[in-house]
Design a protein around this motif. Structure first.
Motif, PDB file in Angstrom:
ATOM      1  N   TYR A   1     -10.359  -9.304  -0.086  1.00  0.00           N
ATOM      2  CA  TYR A   1     -10.029  -8.687  -1.362  1.00  0.00           C
ATOM      3  C   TYR A   1     -11.146  -7.710  -1.698  1.00  0.00           C
ATOM      4  O   TYR A   1     -12.325  -8.047  -1.589  1.00  0.00           O
ATOM      5  CB  TYR A   1      -9.913  -9.740  -2.465  1.00  0.00           C
ATOM      6  CG  TYR A   1      -9.947  -9.148  -3.849  1.00  0.00           C
ATOM      7  CD1 TYR A   1      -8.872  -8.411  -4.329  1.00  0.00           C
ATOM      8  CD2 TYR A   1     -11.054  -9.293  -4.657  1.00  0.00           C
ATOM      9  CE1 TYR A   1      -8.916  -7.843  -5.601  1.00  0.00           C
ATOM     10  CE2 TYR A   1     -11.104  -8.740  -5.929  1.00  0.00           C
ATOM     11  CZ  TYR A   1     -10.025  -8.010  -6.381  1.00  0.00           C
ATOM     12  OH  TYR A   1     -10.070  -7.450  -7.628  1.00  0.00           O
ATOM     13  N   VAL A   2     -10.768  -6.486  -2.116  1.00  0.00           N
ATOM     14  CA  VAL A   2     -11.752  -5.473  -2.477  1.00  0.00           C
ATOM     15  C   VAL A   2     -11.393  -4.923  -3.852  1.00  0.00           C
ATOM     16  O   VAL A   2     -10.256  -4.512  -4.089  1.00  0.00           O
ATOM     17  CB  VAL A   2     -11.783  -4.320  -1.445  1.00  0.00           C
ATOM     18  CG1 VAL A   2     -12.828  -3.290  -1.825  1.00  0.00           C
ATOM     19  CG2 VAL A   2     -12.020  -4.846  -0.043  1.00  0.00           C
ATOM     20  N   ASN A   3     -12.377  -4.915  -4.741  1.00  0.00           N
ATOM     21  CA  ASN A   3     -12.219  -4.352  -6.082  1.00  0.00           C
ATOM     22  C   ASN A   3     -12.774  -2.937  -6.045  1.00  0.00           C
ATOM     23  O   ASN A   3     -13.946  -2.730  -5.758  1.00  0.00           O
ATOM     24  CB  ASN A   3     -12.976  -5.201  -7.102  1.00  0.00           C
ATOM     25  CG  ASN A   3     -12.856  -4.660  -8.501  1.00  0.00           C
ATOM     26  OD1 ASN A   3     -12.952  -3.469  -8.734  1.00  0.00           O
ATOM     27  ND2 ASN A   3     -12.663  -5.550  -9.444  1.00  0.00           N
ATOM     28  N   PHE A   4     -11.928  -1.950  -6.349  1.00  0.00           N
ATOM     29  CA  PHE A   4     -12.338  -0.552  -6.307  1.00  0.00           C
ATOM     30  C   PHE A   4     -12.621   0.036  -7.679  1.00  0.00           C
ATOM     31  O   PHE A   4     -12.691   1.247  -7.841  1.00  0.00           O
ATOM     32  CB  PHE A   4     -11.276   0.298  -5.606  1.00  0.00           C
ATOM     33  CG  PHE A   4     -11.207   0.078  -4.125  1.00  0.00           C
ATOM     34  CD1 PHE A   4     -12.237   0.451  -3.300  1.00  0.00           C
ATOM     35  CD2 PHE A   4     -10.092  -0.523  -3.564  1.00  0.00           C
ATOM     36  CE1 PHE A   4     -12.176   0.254  -1.929  1.00  0.00           C
ATOM     37  CE2 PHE A   4     -10.015  -0.729  -2.198  1.00  0.00           C
ATOM     38  CZ  PHE A   4     -11.062  -0.345  -1.380  1.00  0.00           C
ATOM     39  N   GLY A   5     -12.760  -0.801  -8.687  1.00  0.00           N
ATOM     40  CA  GLY A   5     -13.048  -0.291 -10.032  1.00  0.00           C
ATOM     41  C   GLY A   5     -11.840   0.369 -10.647  1.00  0.00           C
ATOM     42  O   GLY A   5     -10.853  -0.288 -10.936  1.00  0.00           O
TER      43      GLY A   5
ATOM     44  N   SER B   1       0.822  -1.213   0.000  1.00  0.00           N
ATOM     45  CA  SER B   1       0.000   0.000   0.000  1.00  0.00           C
ATOM     46  C   SER B   1       0.852   1.256   0.000  1.00  0.00           C
ATOM     47  O   SER B   1       1.948   1.277   0.546  1.00  0.00           O
ATOM     48  CB  SER B   1      -0.927   0.023   1.220  1.00  0.00           C
ATOM     49  OG  SER B   1      -1.981  -0.841   1.007  1.00  0.00           O
ATOM     50  N   GLY B   2       0.309   2.284  -0.615  1.00  0.00           N
ATOM     51  CA  GLY B   2       0.996   3.559  -0.701  1.00  0.00           C
ATOM     52  C   GLY B   2       1.709   3.755  -2.026  1.00  0.00           C
ATOM     53  O   GLY B   2       2.117   4.853  -2.359  1.00  0.00           O
ATOM     54  N   ALA B   3       1.845   2.679  -2.796  1.00  0.00           N
ATOM     55  CA  ALA B   3       2.506   2.779  -4.097  1.00  0.00           C
ATOM     56  C   ALA B   3       1.514   3.284  -5.135  1.00  0.00           C
ATOM     57  O   ALA B   3       0.323   3.010  -5.051  1.00  0.00           O
ATOM     58  CB  ALA B   3       3.049   1.420  -4.500  1.00  0.00           C
TER      59      ALA B   3
ATOM     60  N   LEU C   1      -9.732   2.449  -9.321  1.00  0.00           N
ATOM     61  CA  LEU C   1      -8.596   2.558  -8.400  1.00  0.00           C
ATOM     62  C   LEU C   1      -7.945   1.192  -8.234  1.00  0.00           C
ATOM     63  O   LEU C   1      -8.548   0.169  -8.562  1.00  0.00           O
ATOM     64  CB  LEU C   1      -9.081   3.074  -7.047  1.00  0.00           C
ATOM     65  CG  LEU C   1      -9.723   4.456  -7.057  1.00  0.00           C
ATOM     66  CD1 LEU C   1     -10.309   4.773  -5.700  1.00  0.00           C
ATOM     67  CD2 LEU C   1      -8.713   5.514  -7.465  1.00  0.00           C
ATOM     68  N   PRO C   2      -6.714   1.142  -7.705  1.00  0.00           N
ATOM     69  CA  PRO C   2      -6.097  -0.168  -7.478  1.00  0.00           C
ATOM     70  C   PRO C   2      -6.947  -1.016  -6.521  1.00  0.00           C
ATOM     71  O   PRO C   2      -7.494  -0.512  -5.539  1.00  0.00           O
ATOM     72  CB  PRO C   2      -4.750   0.172  -6.845  1.00  0.00           C
ATOM     73  CG  PRO C   2      -4.465   1.572  -7.268  1.00  0.00           C
ATOM     74  CD  PRO C   2      -5.800   2.237  -7.373  1.00  0.00           C
TER      75      PRO C   2
ATOM     76  N   TYR D   1      -0.105   0.868  -9.491  1.00  0.00           N
ATOM     77  CA  TYR D   1      -0.211  -0.579  -9.384  1.00  0.00           C
ATOM     78  C   TYR D   1      -1.666  -1.019  -9.447  1.00  0.00           C
ATOM     79  O   TYR D   1      -2.576  -0.266  -9.115  1.00  0.00           O
ATOM     80  CB  TYR D   1       0.456  -1.077  -8.093  1.00  0.00           C
ATOM     81  CG  TYR D   1       1.957  -0.992  -8.195  1.00  0.00           C
ATOM     82  CD1 TYR D   1       2.689  -2.064  -8.683  1.00  0.00           C
ATOM     83  CD2 TYR D   1       2.622   0.172  -7.858  1.00  0.00           C
ATOM     84  CE1 TYR D   1       4.056  -1.982  -8.817  1.00  0.00           C
ATOM     85  CE2 TYR D   1       4.000   0.254  -7.994  1.00  0.00           C
ATOM     86  CZ  TYR D   1       4.707  -0.824  -8.467  1.00  0.00           C
ATOM     87  OH  TYR D   1       6.069  -0.734  -8.599  1.00  0.00           O
ATOM     88  N   ASP D   2      -1.884  -2.260  -9.870  1.00  0.00           N
ATOM     89  CA  ASP D   2      -3.230  -2.812 -10.004  1.00  0.00           C
ATOM     90  C   ASP D   2      -3.794  -3.300  -8.678  1.00  0.00           C
ATOM     91  O   ASP D   2      -5.000  -3.338  -8.485  1.00  0.00           O
ATOM     92  CB  ASP D   2      -3.221  -4.000 -10.975  1.00  0.00           C
ATOM     93  CG  ASP D   2      -2.685  -3.617 -12.339  1.00  0.00           C
ATOM     94  OD1 ASP D   2      -3.080  -2.552 -12.843  1.00  0.00           O
ATOM     95  OD2 ASP D   2      -1.879  -4.379 -12.886  1.00  0.00           O
TER      96      ASP D   2
END
Length: 106
Positions: A32-36, A9-11, A38-39, A14-15
Motif C-alpha cells: 500500500y502506498v499513500n501518495f498524499g 488503476s487508470g480510473a 494523488l489517489p 478515486y481515493d
C-alpha cells in the motif's frame, strides 16, 4: 469517515487504485502506498502472487486494504499479521475487527 472509493488503476476521481506489477527484485507480495494528494495505490506483485492460490491472493489484497484504512500490522494468525506466511486465515478475525472498530468507531 467518508466513503472510500476504490477503482482499478487508470480510473480518475478515486481515493484508491489497485493494480498488478511484476517486480521479482522486490520483497513484497502486496504494498500500500499513500501518495498524499494523488489517489493511494495498492500494488499486488505478480512475481510472488502468481504462485499463490486465489484465497492467498485475496488475503494479500484484504491485508493491503487494511493498510489503506490505516491499520497497522498486528498478531500472527490475523489478516493484518506481519507476513504472508503468518497469515493462516482467509477471513477477518475478531482482533482484526476489534482494531478496525477501535480505529474508526464502528
Amino acid at each position: 469517515m467518508n466513503a472510500l472509493n476504490v477503482k482499478q488503476s487508470g480510473a480518475v476521481g478515486y481515493d484508491l487504485t489497485v493494480n498488478e506489477v511484476n517486480l521479482p527484485d522486490e520483497t513484497y507480495s502486496g504494498q500500500y502506498v499513500n501518495f498524499g494528494a494523488l489517489p493511494d495505490q495498492i500494488k499486488l506483485n505478480r512475481a510472488y502472487t502468481d504462485s499463490y492460490t486465489p484465497t492467498q491472493r485475496r488475503v494479500v489484497l484484504v491485508h493491503e486494504l487494511g493498510h489503506a484504512l490505516w491499520l497497522d500490522h498486528s498478531c500472527d494468525s490475523q489478516i493484518m499479521g506481519p507476513s504472508d506466511s503468518s497469515r493462516k486465515v482467509s477471513t477477518l478475525q475478531d482482533l482484526d475487527k476489534a482494531v478496525y472498530r477501535y480505529k474508526w468507531g464502528w
